[in-house]
Design a protein around this motif. Sequence first.
Motif, PDB file in Angstrom:
ATOM      1  N   GLU A  67       6.189 -16.428  -7.354  1.00 56.26           N
ATOM      2  CA  GLU A  67       6.496 -15.352  -6.535  1.00 56.26           C
ATOM      3  C   GLU A  67       5.229 -15.003  -5.822  1.00 56.26           C
ATOM      4  OE1 GLU A  67       8.939 -11.861  -6.941  1.00 56.26           O
ATOM      5  OE2 GLU A  67      10.815 -13.057  -7.047  1.00 56.26           O
ATOM      6  N   ALA A  70       4.419 -18.920  -4.847  1.00 61.84           N
ATOM      7  CA  ALA A  70       5.124 -19.503  -3.814  1.00 61.84           C
ATOM      8  C   ALA A  70       4.353 -18.515  -2.175  1.00 61.84           C
ATOM      9  CB  ALA A  70       6.238 -19.062  -3.901  1.00 61.84           C
ATOM     10  N   GLU A  71       4.488 -17.229  -1.951  1.00 64.16           N
ATOM     11  CA  GLU A  71       4.039 -16.496  -1.386  1.00 64.16           C
ATOM     12  C   GLU A  71       2.425 -17.126  -0.704  1.00 64.16           C
ATOM     13  OE1 GLU A  71       3.375 -14.172   2.025  1.00 64.16           O
ATOM     14  OE2 GLU A  71       5.310 -14.535   0.706  1.00 64.16           O
ATOM     15  N   THR A  72       1.961 -17.634  -1.594  1.00 61.80           N
ATOM     16  CA  THR A  72       0.428 -18.098  -1.023  1.00 61.80           C
ATOM     17  C   THR A  72       0.432 -19.791  -0.167  1.00 61.80           C
ATOM     18  OG1 THR A  72       0.185 -19.771  -3.064  1.00 61.80           O
ATOM     19  CG2 THR A  72      -1.300 -17.037  -2.804  1.00 61.80           C
ATOM     20  N   ARG A  74       2.813 -19.454   1.874  1.00 57.71           N
ATOM     21  CA  ARG A  74       3.816 -19.820   3.228  1.00 57.71           C
ATOM     22  C   ARG A  74       2.956 -19.077   3.832  1.00 57.71           C
ATOM     23  NH1 ARG A  74       7.665 -16.271  -0.165  1.00 57.71           N
ATOM     24  NH2 ARG A  74       9.076 -17.471  -0.960  1.00 57.71           N
ATOM     25  N   ARG A  75       0.921 -18.687   3.639  1.00 56.03           N
ATOM     26  CA  ARG A  75       0.994 -18.179   4.744  1.00 56.03           C
ATOM     27  C   ARG A  75       0.297 -19.025   5.558  1.00 56.03           C
ATOM     28  NH1 ARG A  75      -2.338 -15.603   0.809  1.00 56.03           N
ATOM     29  NH2 ARG A  75      -1.084 -14.226  -0.454  1.00 56.03           N
TER      30      ARG A  75
END
Length: 89
Positions: A67, A70-72, A74-75
Amino acid sequence: MKKILTVLLMVAPMPLLAQNQPAHGLSNSVVVFESKPEARQKLDQQASSGAPDKSELSVQSYVDSQERIAETFRRAIPDQIAESSRDDE
């Protein structure tokens, strides 16, 4: 004159043809293949040994790390290095 030149052109390559040619190619050196590096041997051994019986990471640790990864993605990528890509400013 032409006859002498013709004879010289025919005779000149003879010593080159008389030399012993290496059986393995054009050069006089033989390529020796080195053994695999130790790291490659260990990776090959690990790949051939199959999956382990039990994972070293707990399932929750794996999910959390995926997770975060994945967040990195999205930025947005900042235009400049000094500019922050986080929204917490």
